[in-house]
Design an enzyme around this catalytic site. Structure first.
Site, PDB file in Angstrom:
ATOM      1  N   ASN A   9       0.868  -1.181   0.000  1.00  0.00           N
ATOM      2  CA  ASN A   9       0.000   0.000   0.000  1.00  0.00           C
ATOM      3  C   ASN A   9       0.902   1.228   0.000  1.00  0.00           C
ATOM      4  OD1 ASN A   9      -1.885   1.980   0.406  1.00  0.00           O
ATOM      5  ND2 ASN A   9      -2.461   1.343   2.481  1.00  0.00           N
ATOM      6  N   LYS A  11       0.098   4.205  -0.395  1.00  0.00           N
ATOM      7  CA  LYS A  11      -0.582   5.399   0.131  1.00  0.00           C
ATOM      8  C   LYS A  11      -0.277   6.590  -0.786  1.00  0.00           C
ATOM      9  CE  LYS A  11      -0.472   3.359   4.682  1.00  0.00           C
ATOM     10  NZ  LYS A  11      -0.476   3.536   6.132  1.00  0.00           N
ATOM     11  N   HIS A  97      -9.790   1.469   4.379  1.00  0.00           N
ATOM     12  CA  HIS A  97      -8.564   1.668   5.151  1.00  0.00           C
ATOM     13  C   HIS A  97      -8.861   2.664   6.283  1.00  0.00           C
ATOM     14  CE1 HIS A  97      -4.534   2.838   6.261  1.00  0.00           C
ATOM     15  NE2 HIS A  97      -4.126   1.722   5.693  1.00  0.00           N
ATOM     16  N   GLU A  99      -7.317   5.102   7.346  1.00  0.00           N
ATOM     17  CA  GLU A  99      -7.076   6.515   6.993  1.00  0.00           C
ATOM     18  C   GLU A  99      -8.266   7.095   6.231  1.00  0.00           C
ATOM     19  OE1 GLU A  99      -3.318   5.696   5.153  1.00  0.00           O
ATOM     20  OE2 GLU A  99      -2.508   5.181   7.117  1.00  0.00           O
ATOM     21  N   GLU A 169      -6.228  -4.599  10.402  1.00  0.00           N
ATOM     22  CA  GLU A 169      -5.175  -3.631  10.687  1.00  0.00           C
ATOM     23  C   GLU A 169      -5.496  -2.866  11.960  1.00  0.00           C
ATOM     24  OE1 GLU A 169      -3.011  -2.503   6.804  1.00  0.00           O
ATOM     25  OE2 GLU A 169      -4.747  -1.200   6.961  1.00  0.00           O
ATOM     26  N   GLY A 175       1.846   2.416  10.873  1.00  0.00           N
ATOM     27  CA  GLY A 175       2.819   3.488  10.721  1.00  0.00           C
ATOM     28  C   GLY A 175       3.467   3.909  12.031  1.00  0.00           C
ATOM     29  N   SER A 215       2.721  -2.039  10.478  1.00  0.00           N
ATOM     30  CA  SER A 215       4.161  -2.135  10.718  1.00  0.00           C
ATOM     31  C   SER A 215       4.765  -3.502  10.381  1.00  0.00           C
ATOM     32  CB  SER A 215       4.482  -1.749  12.167  1.00  0.00           C
ATOM     33  OG  SER A 215       4.068  -0.404  12.411  1.00  0.00           O
TER      34      SER A 215
HETATM   35  P1  PGA Z   1       2.331   0.407   7.772  1.00  0.00           P
HETATM   36  O1  PGA Z   1       0.897   0.641   7.083  1.00  0.00           O
HETATM   37  O2  PGA Z   1       2.845  -0.891   7.228  1.00  0.00           O
HETATM   38  O3  PGA Z   1       3.144   1.581   7.350  1.00  0.00           O
HETATM   39  O4  PGA Z   1       2.086   0.329   9.247  1.00  0.00           O
HETATM   40  C1  PGA Z   1       0.024  -0.427   6.873  1.00  0.00           C
HETATM   41  C2  PGA Z   1      -1.252   0.061   6.244  1.00  0.00           C
HETATM   42  O5  PGA Z   1      -1.716   1.159   6.617  1.00  0.00           O
HETATM   43  O6  PGA Z   1      -1.827  -0.605   5.378  1.00  0.00           O
END
Ligand code: PGA
Length: 254
Positions: A9, A11, A97, A99, A169, A175, A215
Site C-alpha cells: 500500500n 498510500k 482503510h 485513513e 489492521e 505506521g 508495521s
Molecule cells: P504500515 O501501514 O505498514 O506503514 O504500518 C500499513 C497500512 O496502513 O496498510
C-alpha cells in the site's frame, strides 16, 4: 486453499519516476511466487496504468487501487469509478482503510455500497477493519471489528463473500513501528474466521484470505505470516523499499 498475499500500500507516496524505479527494482530482484501466492501493488490512481503495464504478464502479480467511488458514473468531479478501474484491468481495490475512515469519514454503510459495486464489476475488495488503541485498551476489539464486518460485508451471499479479501489492521499498529504481537494477530484472525464460519460455513471461511496490516517489515514478516490464520499482509512503509518488500513476499507461507 486460500491465497497467501503480500499487498503493498503505497498510500500517497512517491513520484511517478520513483514508483517506476521501485517496481523495476522489485521485478529485477529474485523472488518466487507459488500458485497459491500473490503480490499486489496498491498504487496511487495516476500510476495505475503504468503499474499495469510494467506488471503485465507477471504471474500472480496484480495491481490494486486504493479507493473507488460508490456510484457507477456521472457528475462526481474528482472521483474514480469501478468501471474505470475494470477498463484498466485492475484486479483489487483497497476499501475501508482506517485513513479513509478517519480523514474522509467513510462509514460502514458507505463501504457496503463500495463493496457491492466492486463485486458487480468483478473487482475484488481488500476490505480493511481494525480497532483504535482506546478500544484495544478497553478490550472490546472483537465487538468493534464484528460491527465493521457486519455492517459492510455480512449482507453478501456466500458466493459473493468468496471474492473478498479481509485485512485486519489494528490502527495503533499502523505506521507506528508498533506491531501487534503474532499472538494478538492470530487471535483476531481466528476470531474473524470463526465468525465467518458461523455465518457462512467452515468451507467458505477457510477459503477467505485474512491479511494482517500494521508495521509489517522484513524482520517480522516470517513470524506474523507463520500464524495459522494469517494469510499475508497489507504493508505500508516497508513496501516503499524494494529489498524489504521482496523479503516480505518471500516470507509468505507456501
Ligand atoms: P504500515 O501501514 O505498514 O506503514 O504500518 C500499513 C497500512 O496502513 O496498510
Amino acid at each position: 486453499m486460500r491465497k497467501q498475499i503480500a499487498a503493498a500500500n503505497w498510500k500517497m507516496n512517491l513520484t511517478l519516476q520513483q514508483g517506476e524505479t521501485l517496481l523495476d527494482t522489485i521485478i529485477a530482484t529474485p523472488h518466487s511466487l507459488t500458485d497459491n501466492q500473490q503480490a499486489v501493488f496498491a498504487v496511487p490512481f495516476p500510476y495505475l496504468a503504468m503499474a499495469q503495464q510494467k506488471l503485465a504478464g507477471k504471474k500472480n502479480v496484480f495491481v490494486a487501487a486504493q479507493n473507488c467511488y460508490s456510484k457507477k458514473n456521472g457528475a462526481y468531479t474528482g472521483e474514480t469509478s469501478v468501471e474505470m478501474l475494470q477498463s484498466l484491468g485492475i484486479r483489487y481495490v483497497v476499501l475501508g482503510h482506517s485513513e479513509r475512515r478517519e480523514y474522509f469519514n467513510e462509514s460502514n454503510q458507505l463501504l457496503a455500497e463500495k463493496v457491492n459495486i466492486c463485486l458487480e464489476y468483478q473487482i475484488q475488495p481488500i476490505f480493511c477493519c481494525g480497532e483504535p488503541l482506546s478500544i484495544r485498551e478497553a478490550n472490546t476489539q472483537n465487538a468493534y471489528v464484528t460491527k465493521q464486518l457486519e455492517e459492510s460485508l455480512y449482507h453478501l451471499t456466500a458466493e459473493q463473500l468468496q471474492h473478498i479479501v479481509i485485512a485486519y489492521e489494528p490502527i495503533w499498529a499502523i505506521g507506528t513501528g508498533k506491531t501487534a504481537s503474532s499472538a494478538q494477530a492470530q487471535e483476531m484472525h481466528a476470531f474473524i474466521r470463526a465468525q465467518l464460519a458461523a455465518r457462512y460455513g467452515a468451507a467458505v471461511a477457510n477459503n477467505i484470505s485474512i491479511l494482517y496490516g500494521g508495521s509489517v517489515k522484513a524482520a517480522n514478516a516470517v513470524e506474523i505470516f507463520g500464524q495459522t490464520d494469517v494469510d499475508g499482509g497489507l504493508v505500508g512503509g516497508a513496501s516503499l523499499i524494494a529489498d524489504e518488500f521482496v523479503s516480505i513476499i518471500n516470507a509468505l507461507k507456501k
